[in-house]
Write a protein that holds these residues in place. Structure first.
Motif, PDB file in Angstrom:
ATOM      1  N   SER A 398      14.855 108.358 -27.488  1.00 30.98           N
ATOM      2  CA  SER A 398      15.581 109.280 -25.875  1.00 30.98           C
ATOM      3  C   SER A 398      16.056 107.884 -25.599  1.00 30.98           C
ATOM      4  CB  SER A 398      13.610 109.399 -24.827  1.00 30.98           C
ATOM      5  OG  SER A 398      12.908 110.396 -25.368  1.00 30.98           O
ATOM      6  N   TYR A 399      16.457 108.156 -24.133  1.00 30.35           N
ATOM      7  CA  TYR A 399      17.618 107.753 -23.334  1.00 30.35           C
ATOM      8  C   TYR A 399      17.948 107.699 -22.455  1.00 30.35           C
ATOM      9  CZ  TYR A 399      20.650 107.026 -28.010  1.00 30.35           C
ATOM     10  OH  TYR A 399      20.860 106.421 -29.294  1.00 30.35           O
ATOM     11  N   GLN A 400      17.669 106.339 -21.200  1.00 23.34           N
ATOM     12  CA  GLN A 400      17.428 106.674 -20.288  1.00 23.34           C
ATOM     13  C   GLN A 400      18.818 106.416 -19.705  1.00 23.34           C
ATOM     14  OE1 GLN A 400      14.993 103.214 -17.459  1.00 23.34           O
ATOM     15  NE2 GLN A 400      17.212 101.955 -17.553  1.00 23.34           N
ATOM     16  N   VAL A 401      19.090 107.575 -18.688  1.00 20.57           N
ATOM     17  CA  VAL A 401      20.398 107.456 -18.000  1.00 20.57           C
ATOM     18  C   VAL A 401      19.921 107.425 -16.687  1.00 20.57           C
ATOM     19  CG1 VAL A 401      23.005 109.225 -17.840  1.00 20.57           C
ATOM     20  CG2 VAL A 401      20.944 109.624 -20.019  1.00 20.57           C
ATOM     21  N   LEU A 402      20.848 105.752 -16.665  1.00 20.50           N
ATOM     22  CA  LEU A 402      20.661 105.639 -14.672  1.00 20.50           C
ATOM     23  C   LEU A 402      22.172 104.862 -14.809  1.00 20.50           C
ATOM     24  CD1 LEU A 402      17.342 104.628 -14.180  1.00 20.50           C
ATOM     25  CD2 LEU A 402      18.181 106.786 -13.072  1.00 20.50           C
ATOM     26  N   PRO A 403      22.545 104.812 -13.548  1.00 19.16           N
ATOM     27  CA  PRO A 403      24.097 104.732 -12.923  1.00 19.16           C
ATOM     28  C   PRO A 403      24.563 102.618 -13.891  1.00 19.16           C
ATOM     29  CG  PRO A 403      23.024 105.972 -11.326  1.00 19.16           C
ATOM     30  CD  PRO A 403      22.544 105.713 -12.114  1.00 19.16           C
ATOM     31  N   ASP A 404      24.908 102.148 -13.925  1.00 22.34           N
ATOM     32  CA  ASP A 404      24.631 101.006 -14.935  1.00 22.34           C
ATOM     33  C   ASP A 404      23.813 100.626 -15.630  1.00 22.34           C
ATOM     34  OD1 ASP A 404      27.282 101.176 -13.668  1.00 22.34           O
ATOM     35  OD2 ASP A 404      27.306 100.030 -12.272  1.00 22.34           O
ATOM     36  N   ARG A 405      22.625 101.143 -15.949  1.00 23.41           N
ATOM     37  CA  ARG A 405      21.687 100.777 -16.714  1.00 23.41           C
ATOM     38  C   ARG A 405      21.542 101.945 -17.696  1.00 23.41           C
ATOM     39  NH1 ARG A 405      17.468 101.417 -11.975  1.00 23.41           N
ATOM     40  NH2 ARG A 405      18.189 102.649 -10.706  1.00 23.41           N
ATOM     41  N   SER A 406      22.677 102.561 -18.887  1.00 19.06           N
ATOM     42  CA  SER A 406      21.863 103.832 -19.041  1.00 19.06           C
ATOM     43  C   SER A 406      21.477 102.848 -20.979  1.00 19.06           C
ATOM     44  CB  SER A 406      23.314 105.038 -19.754  1.00 19.06           C
ATOM     45  OG  SER A 406      23.003 104.965 -18.405  1.00 19.06           O
ATOM     46  N   HIS A 407      21.231 103.450 -21.309  1.00 20.64           N
ATOM     47  CA  HIS A 407      20.181 102.894 -22.919  1.00 20.64           C
ATOM     48  C   HIS A 407      18.944 103.646 -23.136  1.00 20.64           C
ATOM     49  CE1 HIS A 407      16.614 100.984 -21.414  1.00 20.64           C
ATOM     50  NE2 HIS A 407      17.413 100.470 -19.756  1.00 20.64           N
ATOM     51  N   PRO A 408      18.793 103.421 -24.984  1.00 21.01           N
ATOM     52  CA  PRO A 408      18.432 103.658 -25.063  1.00 21.01           C
ATOM     53  C   PRO A 408      16.367 102.897 -24.896  1.00 21.01           C
ATOM     54  CG  PRO A 408      19.790 103.363 -26.776  1.00 21.01           C
ATOM     55  CD  PRO A 408      19.641 102.540 -25.255  1.00 21.01           C
ATOM     56  N   LYS A 409      15.650 103.762 -24.672  1.00 23.47           N
ATOM     57  CA  LYS A 409      14.171 103.671 -24.555  1.00 23.47           C
ATOM     58  C   LYS A 409      13.107 102.503 -25.641  1.00 23.47           C
ATOM     59  CE  LYS A 409      13.018 106.829 -21.294  1.00 23.47           C
ATOM     60  NZ  LYS A 409      12.767 108.126 -20.795  1.00 23.47           N
ATOM     61  N   LEU A 410      12.657 101.673 -25.510  1.00 17.47           N
ATOM     62  CA  LEU A 410      12.197 100.815 -26.251  1.00 17.47           C
ATOM     63  C   LEU A 410      11.332 101.526 -27.542  1.00 17.47           C
ATOM     64  CD1 LEU A 410      12.154  97.551 -24.056  1.00 17.47           C
ATOM     65  CD2 LEU A 410      13.579  98.268 -25.711  1.00 17.47           C
ATOM     66  N   MET A 411      10.705 102.397 -26.245  1.00 20.02           N
ATOM     67  CA  MET A 411       9.038 102.851 -26.639  1.00 20.02           C
ATOM     68  C   MET A 411      10.019 104.433 -27.515  1.00 20.02           C
ATOM     69  SD  MET A 411       7.195 100.729 -26.862  1.00 20.02           S
ATOM     70  CE  MET A 411       5.257 102.140 -27.351  1.00 20.02           C
ATOM     71  N   MET A 412      10.151 104.706 -29.126  1.00 20.39           N
ATOM     72  CA  MET A 412      10.647 105.612 -29.712  1.00 20.39           C
ATOM     73  C   MET A 412       8.901 106.718 -30.255  1.00 20.39           C
ATOM     74  SD  MET A 412      13.227 104.858 -31.761  1.00 20.39           S
ATOM     75  CE  MET A 412      13.420 106.395 -32.555  1.00 20.39           C
ATOM     76  N   SER A 413       9.117 107.839 -30.478  1.00 23.24           N
ATOM     77  CA  SER A 413       7.939 108.503 -31.708  1.00 23.24           C
ATOM     78  C   SER A 413       8.571 108.345 -33.381  1.00 23.24           C
ATOM     79  CB  SER A 413       8.988 110.145 -31.356  1.00 23.24           C
ATOM     80  OG  SER A 413       8.354 111.145 -32.506  1.00 23.24           O
ATOM     81  N   GLY A 414       7.947 107.923 -33.605  1.00 22.30           N
ATOM     82  CA  GLY A 414       7.462 107.473 -35.268  1.00 22.30           C
ATOM     83  C   GLY A 414       8.533 108.522 -36.219  1.00 22.30           C
ATOM     84  N   GLY A 415       7.671 109.846 -35.835  1.00 23.28           N
ATOM     85  CA  GLY A 415       7.573 110.798 -36.571  1.00 23.28           C
ATOM     86  C   GLY A 415       7.856 112.060 -35.871  1.00 23.28           C
ATOM     87  N   GLY A 416       8.311 113.590 -36.124  1.00 24.41           N
ATOM     88  CA  GLY A 416       7.939 114.673 -35.791  1.00 24.41           C
ATOM     89  C   GLY A 416       6.783 115.177 -36.205  1.00 24.41           C
ATOM     90  N   GLY A 417       7.174 115.200 -38.506  1.00 22.46           N
ATOM     91  CA  GLY A 417       7.430 116.543 -39.059  1.00 22.46           C
ATOM     92  C   GLY A 417       8.490 116.715 -39.601  1.00 22.46           C
ATOM     93  N   TYR A 418       8.067 117.351 -40.908  1.00 22.20           N
ATOM     94  CA  TYR A 418       9.102 117.845 -41.997  1.00 22.20           C
ATOM     95  C   TYR A 418       8.970 119.334 -41.183  1.00 22.20           C
ATOM     96  CZ  TYR A 418       9.175 113.466 -43.171  1.00 22.20           C
ATOM     97  OH  TYR A 418       8.758 111.632 -43.773  1.00 22.20           O
ATOM     98  N   LEU A 419      10.564 119.690 -41.839  1.00 16.03           N
ATOM     99  CA  LEU A 419      10.248 121.687 -41.976  1.00 16.03           C
ATOM    100  C   LEU A 419      11.242 121.744 -43.128  1.00 16.03           C
ATOM    101  CD1 LEU A 419      11.940 121.498 -38.048  1.00 16.03           C
ATOM    102  CD2 LEU A 419       9.254 122.676 -39.324  1.00 16.03           C
ATOM    103  N   LEU A 420      10.603 122.749 -43.944  1.00 19.14           N
ATOM    104  CA  LEU A 420      11.012 123.631 -44.859  1.00 19.14           C
ATOM    105  C   LEU A 420      11.315 125.029 -44.597  1.00 19.14           C
ATOM    106  CD1 LEU A 420      11.415 123.854 -48.470  1.00 19.14           C
ATOM    107  CD2 LEU A 420       9.855 124.596 -48.210  1.00 19.14           C
ATOM    108  N   THR A 421      12.879 125.149 -45.077  1.00 21.42           N
ATOM    109  CA  THR A 421      13.379 126.457 -43.892  1.00 21.42           C
ATOM    110  C   THR A 421      14.156 127.547 -45.747  1.00 21.42           C
ATOM    111  OG1 THR A 421      15.402 125.260 -43.463  1.00 21.42           O
ATOM    112  CG2 THR A 421      14.109 125.256 -41.904  1.00 21.42           C
ATOM    113  N   GLY A 422      14.070 128.833 -44.737  1.00 19.61           N
ATOM    114  CA  GLY A 422      15.235 128.605 -46.608  1.00 19.61           C
ATOM    115  C   GLY A 422      15.555 130.968 -46.023  1.00 19.61           C
ATOM    116  N   ILE A 423      15.906 131.494 -46.566  1.00 16.66           N
ATOM    117  CA  ILE A 423      16.128 132.903 -46.486  1.00 16.66           C
ATOM    118  C   ILE A 423      16.139 133.449 -47.616  1.00 16.66           C
ATOM    119  CG2 ILE A 423      18.030 134.490 -46.112  1.00 16.66           C
ATOM    120  CD1 ILE A 423      19.426 132.466 -44.747  1.00 16.66           C
ATOM    121  N   THR A 424      15.343 134.542 -47.360  1.00 20.95           N
ATOM    122  CA  THR A 424      14.748 135.209 -48.755  1.00 20.95           C
ATOM    123  C   THR A 424      15.541 136.310 -48.933  1.00 20.95           C
ATOM    124  OG1 THR A 424      13.925 137.191 -47.075  1.00 20.95           O
ATOM    125  CG2 THR A 424      12.443 135.918 -47.626  1.00 20.95           C
ATOM    126  N   VAL A 425      15.289 136.498 -50.568  1.00 20.79           N
ATOM    127  CA  VAL A 425      16.407 137.207 -51.228  1.00 20.79           C
ATOM    128  C   VAL A 425      15.856 138.442 -52.094  1.00 20.79           C
ATOM    129  CG1 VAL A 425      18.665 136.280 -51.076  1.00 20.79           C
ATOM    130  CG2 VAL A 425      17.154 135.346 -52.719  1.00 20.79           C
TER     131      VAL A 425
END
Length: 454
Positions: A398-425
């Protein structure tokens, strides 16, 4: 009427703030309310939202020492101001005036201080319409374990990779408190059909109920137990194998006294009486002269028990019809997509449910850990019948977007899980039943390359 009044008068506790929703009825979504004394809500006027103006500001915060003595107002003083009924905006203004270091702070630090104090002392709430984004963010921030740590951006990718849109026939297997199911229902808009696979005695839909869907959305929702998927795949599914008695008939029988045989006999008598209500009523009128008339309390309890059994029989019959309709939808094996987000191991679920998906259709599998999806990836490559297999993880910051002070937030998520995707034939080897020694010893993909060269 009494039930509705009880719901409205129930105290709502949120973020250490309690209030009643009585005055919110009739207002549109997005309305901002101020919590007054007594917990009642009052619409906040736009004139009152004027920000506190600060003219003096320092240039550096290095000389400011946080020793706890910069604020002249004590906790008791602030509590006394609240008891007098002074609004939060006035309390924040007095905190600013009684702060000895506020004028020395930079403009950015002053804005941060005001925002922090407003959040603490101004009792302002905004009622918004529930949506997938809001509910997924709330669950991930407060109770991520209930949704298997499924992050909101990962859920958005699941809906995209699964090609969820109106008119689809989707199969959803999830144990995320109904959040994934609600997201699919919202995306489809009540058009198409959704078969919700559930383990155990019934589906859990705490998050689905929070969406506030109309009844028409649930007309396209079908439930089907995982324990009966094999009967659909083998073609042996029949309505005769479904239970003929309500699942909670035991709980109803436990309310009456007597042995197990007496309970079973009472249930059978109640079933017969539900089907022949009019005939029994006429017979009772004729037999009242010869039989002792029960007391009013016994008659009321008896009629209440019979009515309860009748209602449960109707619900069970509706459930049976819905289950038969679900089996009819699955029997054709032409689902338009498959989404799995379960706390169970995804490999056996994926291999069995893929048989119900039509060719050239997408599937998405979510798991909090990578290893189970790696196993699914390997088994699908050996099995064949799928293309464009992809195992991915999203990195979110996540990023903080404000005038003259836009920067990445110090606290961030460590992981959101994994995805396996595909198409059937279409898998010709599975379709024709080619069981040669070479097919048994080598993966299907390798066997196909060998046949092409020959």
């Amino acid at each position: 009427m009494e039930v509705g009044l009880r719901i409205l008068l129930r105290k709502i506790i949120f973020e250490k703030q309690w209030f009643y929703l009585d005055n919110a009825i009739g207002h549109i979504y997005g309305t901002t309310f101020e919590v007054t004394s007594g917990g009642s809500l009052q619409p906040k006027k736009k004139v009152e939202e004027a920000a506190t103006e600060t003219k003096e500001a320092g240039t550096d915060n290095r000389n400011i020492v946080d020793d706890g003595k910069s604020q002249k107002l004590t906790h008791d003083d602030i509590k006394a101001l609240k008891d007098k009924g002074i609004k939060g905006q006035e309390i924040v203004q007095q905190l600013i005036e009684n702060s000895t270091t506020f004028r020395d702070k930079t403009e950015f630090a002053q804005d941060k201080y005001i925002k922090k104090k407003k959040k603490k002392y101004e009792a302002i709430i905004t009622i918004v319409k529930p949506s997938t984004r809001i509910l997924s963010t709330m669950y991930y921030a407060r109770e991520p374990g209930k949704i298997n740590y499924l992050r909101y951006d990962t859920l958005a990718q699941m809906l995209t990779w699964g090609n969820v849109h109106a008119g689809n026939k989707m199969i959803v297997m999830e144990t995320c408190a109904g959040l994934v199911l609600g997201a699919v229902m919202e995306r489809m808009g009540g058009y198409g059909s959704i078969i919700n696979m559930y383990p155990g005695g019934g589906p859990v839909r705490a998050a689905t109920n929070c969406f506030g869907f109309p009844d028409s959305f649930f007309h396209t929702l079908y439930d089907f137990p995982l324990s009966k998927v094999d009967t659909v795949l083998s073609g042996t599914f029949s309505s005769k194998i479904l239970p003929s008695e309500p699942e909670d008939s035991i709980a109803v029988a436990e309310d009456s006294n007597g042995s197990g045989d007496d309970k079973q006999q009472s249930m059978q008598d109640a079933d017969m009486e539900c089907s022949t209500v009019l005939a029994m009523e006429s017979n009772q009128l004729e037999e009242q002269e010869a039989v002792d008339i029960p007391t009013e309390g016994e008659a009321f309890d008896s009629n209440k028990a019979k009515g309860t059994v009748c209602d449960k029989q109707k619900k069970q019959e509706e459930r049976r019809k819905k289950l038969i309709e679900s089996a009819a939808l699955l029997k054709n094996k032409d689902a338009d997509g498959l989404i799995i987000a379960s706390r169970f191991h995804p490999a056996p679920l994926l291999l069995s449910l893929l048989e119900l998906v039509a060719p050239s259709r997408p599937f998405v599998v979510y798991c909090q850990y990578k290893e189970p999806l790696v196993e699914c990836y390997t088994k699908l490559r050996e099995r064949g019948g799928v293309i464009n297999l992809k195992l991915s993880e999203t990195w979110l910051r996540s990023y903080q977007v404000l005038p003259d002070r836009s920067h990445p937030k110090l606290m961030m998520s460590g992981g959101g899980g994994y995805l396996l995707t595909g198409i059937t034939v279409i898998n010709e080897a599975i379709k024709t039943g080619d069981n040669t020694e070479q097919a048994a010893n080598e993966p299907t993909s390798k066997k196909r390359k060998l046949e092409e060269h020959l």
